[in-house]
Write an enzyme that holds these catalytic residues in place. Structure first.
Site, PDB file in Angstrom:
ATOM      1  N   ARG A  69      55.463  36.158  39.514  1.00 37.32           N
ATOM      2  CA  ARG A  69      55.085  37.448  40.118  1.00 37.32           C
ATOM      3  C   ARG A  69      53.787  37.977  39.498  1.00 37.32           C
ATOM      4  O   ARG A  69      52.946  38.546  40.183  1.00 37.32           O
ATOM      5  CB  ARG A  69      56.205  38.469  39.913  1.00 37.32           C
ATOM      6  CG  ARG A  69      57.477  38.090  40.650  1.00 37.32           C
ATOM      7  CD  ARG A  69      58.523  39.147  40.478  1.00 37.32           C
ATOM      8  NE  ARG A  69      58.116  40.405  41.067  1.00 37.32           N
ATOM      9  CZ  ARG A  69      58.652  41.580  40.754  1.00 37.32           C
ATOM     10  NH1 ARG A  69      59.596  41.645  39.833  1.00 37.32           N
ATOM     11  NH2 ARG A  69      58.250  42.671  41.344  1.00 37.32           N
ATOM     12  N   VAL A 125      56.230  47.424  39.880  1.00 36.81           N
ATOM     13  CA  VAL A 125      55.734  46.854  38.627  1.00 36.81           C
ATOM     14  C   VAL A 125      54.397  46.153  38.837  1.00 36.81           C
ATOM     15  O   VAL A 125      53.834  45.599  37.897  1.00 36.81           O
ATOM     16  CB  VAL A 125      56.786  45.906  38.004  1.00 36.81           C
ATOM     17  CG1 VAL A 125      58.033  46.701  37.598  1.00 36.81           C
ATOM     18  CG2 VAL A 125      57.174  44.770  38.946  1.00 36.81           C
ATOM     19  N   HIS A 157      59.611  51.851  36.187  1.00 43.51           N
ATOM     20  CA  HIS A 157      60.348  50.593  36.010  1.00 43.51           C
ATOM     21  C   HIS A 157      59.538  49.538  35.254  1.00 43.51           C
ATOM     22  O   HIS A 157      59.859  48.357  35.325  1.00 43.51           O
ATOM     23  CB  HIS A 157      60.787  50.037  37.376  1.00 43.51           C
ATOM     24  CG  HIS A 157      61.886  50.845  38.018  1.00 43.51           C
ATOM     25  ND1 HIS A 157      62.282  50.675  39.322  1.00 43.51           N
ATOM     26  CD2 HIS A 157      62.680  51.830  37.519  1.00 43.51           C
ATOM     27  CE1 HIS A 157      63.262  51.525  39.610  1.00 43.51           C
ATOM     28  NE2 HIS A 157      63.518  52.248  38.532  1.00 43.51           N
ATOM     29  N   CYS A 180      57.407  43.165  22.787  1.00 40.61           N
ATOM     30  CA  CYS A 180      57.963  42.337  21.718  1.00 40.61           C
ATOM     31  C   CYS A 180      59.260  42.976  21.227  1.00 40.61           C
ATOM     32  O   CYS A 180      59.252  44.089  20.700  1.00 40.61           O
ATOM     33  CB  CYS A 180      56.972  42.195  20.561  1.00 40.61           C
ATOM     34  SG  CYS A 180      57.653  41.195  19.223  1.00 40.61           S
ATOM     35  N   CYS A 226      53.611  36.822  19.608  1.00 43.40           N
ATOM     36  CA  CYS A 226      53.315  38.245  19.813  1.00 43.40           C
ATOM     37  C   CYS A 226      51.978  38.554  19.122  1.00 43.40           C
ATOM     38  O   CYS A 226      51.813  38.219  17.947  1.00 43.40           O
ATOM     39  CB  CYS A 226      54.441  39.077  19.215  1.00 43.40           C
ATOM     40  SG  CYS A 226      53.996  40.830  19.050  1.00 43.40           S
ATOM     41  N   SER A 279      63.802  52.571  49.539  1.00 47.53           N
ATOM     42  CA  SER A 279      65.001  52.532  50.380  1.00 47.53           C
ATOM     43  C   SER A 279      66.076  53.527  49.946  1.00 47.53           C
ATOM     44  O   SER A 279      67.039  53.741  50.675  1.00 47.53           O
ATOM     45  CB  SER A 279      65.588  51.117  50.375  1.00 47.53           C
ATOM     46  OG  SER A 279      65.991  50.779  49.063  1.00 47.53           O
TER      47      SER A 279
HETATM   48  N1  APR Z   1      55.467  50.976  55.015  1.00 43.67           N
HETATM   49  C1  APR Z   1      56.436  51.877  54.636  1.00 43.67           C
HETATM   50  N2  APR Z   1      57.667  51.507  54.246  1.00 43.67           N
HETATM   51  C2  APR Z   1      57.952  50.189  54.233  1.00 43.67           C
HETATM   52  C3  APR Z   1      57.006  49.203  54.606  1.00 43.67           C
HETATM   53  C4  APR Z   1      55.718  49.649  55.026  1.00 43.67           C
HETATM   54  N3  APR Z   1      54.766  48.798  55.406  1.00 43.67           N
HETATM   55  N4  APR Z   1      57.606  47.992  54.500  1.00 43.67           N
HETATM   56  C5  APR Z   1      58.849  48.201  54.057  1.00 43.67           C
HETATM   57  N5  APR Z   1      59.067  49.533  53.902  1.00 43.67           N
HETATM   58  C6  APR Z   1      60.292  50.209  53.435  1.00 43.67           C
HETATM   59  C7  APR Z   1      61.584  49.526  53.826  1.00 43.67           C
HETATM   60  O1  APR Z   1      62.007  50.013  55.091  1.00 43.67           O
HETATM   61  C8  APR Z   1      62.520  49.925  52.693  1.00 43.67           C
HETATM   62  O2  APR Z   1      63.228  51.120  53.010  1.00 43.67           O
HETATM   63  O3  APR Z   1      60.251  50.179  52.023  1.00 43.67           O
HETATM   64  C9  APR Z   1      61.582  50.207  51.510  1.00 43.67           C
HETATM   65  C10 APR Z   1      61.668  49.196  50.391  1.00 43.67           C
HETATM   66  O4  APR Z   1      62.957  49.260  49.828  1.00 43.67           O
HETATM   67  P1  APR Z   1      63.417  48.301  48.634  1.00 43.67           P
HETATM   68  O5  APR Z   1      63.050  46.887  48.937  1.00 43.67           O
HETATM   69  O6  APR Z   1      64.829  48.605  48.361  1.00 43.67           O
HETATM   70  O7  APR Z   1      62.479  48.748  47.403  1.00 43.67           O
HETATM   71  P2  APR Z   1      62.610  49.985  46.398  1.00 43.67           P
HETATM   72  O8  APR Z   1      63.227  51.158  47.057  1.00 43.67           O
HETATM   73  O9  APR Z   1      61.278  50.152  45.772  1.00 43.67           O
HETATM   74  O10 APR Z   1      63.609  49.398  45.325  1.00 43.67           O
HETATM   75  C11 APR Z   1      63.911  50.198  44.203  1.00 43.67           C
HETATM   76  O11 APR Z   1      65.158  48.425  43.216  1.00 43.67           O
HETATM   77  O12 APR Z   1      65.515  46.227  42.533  1.00 43.67           O
HETATM   78  C12 APR Z   1      65.083  47.470  42.176  1.00 43.67           C
HETATM   79  O13 APR Z   1      63.721  47.892  40.318  1.00 43.67           O
HETATM   80  C13 APR Z   1      63.667  47.477  41.661  1.00 43.67           C
HETATM   81  O14 APR Z   1      62.008  49.217  41.774  1.00 43.67           O
HETATM   82  C14 APR Z   1      62.984  48.499  42.529  1.00 43.67           C
HETATM   83  C15 APR Z   1      64.133  49.350  42.981  1.00 43.67           C
END
Ligand code: APR
Length: 234
Positions: free
Chosen positions: A58, A92, A108, A116, A135, A177
């Site tokens: 990543r 991140v 996050h 370290c 480190c 989300s």
């Molecule tokens: N524009 C706006 N929204 C979008 C787009 C876009 N182009 N593409 C996707 N999305 C929306 C999706 O509909 C979804 O609701 O972004 C959201 C991404 O959700 P997740 O994948 O769940 O990501 P996030 O909410 O950042 O996750 C939170 O979960 O695994 C952990 O630590 C990790 O920081 C992360 C946390």
């Protein structure tokens, strides 16, 4: 739009148009892994090489992606906004920084940082960790881990974030989300403090009903529009 003190929360959706995969895509897998298999302290203890390689990949991928119009718009807002502003990201990646954001908090953690566990210092990091480099602080090998907040660990900056949530008059969540707490609870905190709450997301999130306004669509289209509205009102 009128506001003085703004708090913006971003999630994986803001980086999707840059080519960084979101977490909860259609098949629930992420680059072939379940999130819980690579993003917990237990996973790291069980299989450190797998986890380090996952984050190495990543980190390397960051060199192949660029900030999109949503990141750039938030950078413009940061440069021009005369009032309080805090951009809290769950991401991140380093796309907010490369888009010009300065008043930024990575709750996050960051791919481009190594922590370290021996001397407890953090170091800017661009290379790999799976090969157990020493480190730069204490010279110990095998003690550097990704500076990422895994499930079950305490996010960074919570005191600062809650202070800003309690003071803000506009709260905006972009591309998240609403599955993961504490970030998913920020809207309730901001709303209780009297802030106007706006969500920008592709689909309604888990906490959509708590916002005053939900703008559904791509962050790359909707964030520049919101920033224009804000800058015209100030
Ligand atoms: N524009 C706006 N929204 C979008 C787009 C876009 N182009 N593409 C996707 N999305 C929306 C999706 O509909 C979804 O609701 O972004 C959201 C991404 O959700 P997740 O994948 O769940 O990501 P996030 O909410 O950042 O996750 C939170 O979960 O695994 C952990 O630590 C990790 O920081 C992360 C946390």
């Amino acid at each position: 739009m009128r506001a003085e003190r703004i708090l913006i929360l971003t999630g994986a959706g803001i980086s999707a148009e840059s080519g960084v995969p979101t977490f909860r895509g259609p098949d629930g897998l992420w680059e072939g892994h379940r999130v819980e298999d690579v993003a917990t302290p237990e996973a790291f203890a069980r299989d450190p090489v797998l986890v380090q390689r996952f984050y190495d990949a990543r980190r390397a991928h960051l060199g192949k992606v660029a900030p999109n119009p949503a990141h750039m718009a938030l950078g413009r807002l940061d440069a021009a906004w005369p009032g309080d502003l805090l951009i809290v990201t769950q991401n991140v990646d380093d796309l907010h920084e490369r888009g010009g954001a300065r008043r930024l908090l990575h709750m996050h953690g960051e791919l481009k940082s190594a922590w370290c566990t021996r001397c407890d210092r953090r170091h800017p990091w661009g290379g790999t960790l799976s090969d157990q480099p020493p480190c730069p602080g204490c010279g110990h090998r095998g003690a550097l881990r990704p500076d990422i907040v895994w499930f079950g660990e305490m996010p960074y900056g919570m005191h600062h974030i809650y202070n800003a949530l309690d003071r803000c008059d506009l709260f905006v969540a972009i591309g998240t989300s609403g599955h993961v707490y504490p970030a998913a609870g920020f809207v309730a905190e901001a709303r209780a403090a009297g802030a106007r709450c706006i969500e920008i997301n592709l689909d309604p999130s888990m906490v959509s009903d708590q916002f005053h306004e939900s703008r559904l669509g791509r962050a790359g289209d909707l964030v520049p529009k919101l920033v224009e509205e804000l800058l015209q009102g100030c």
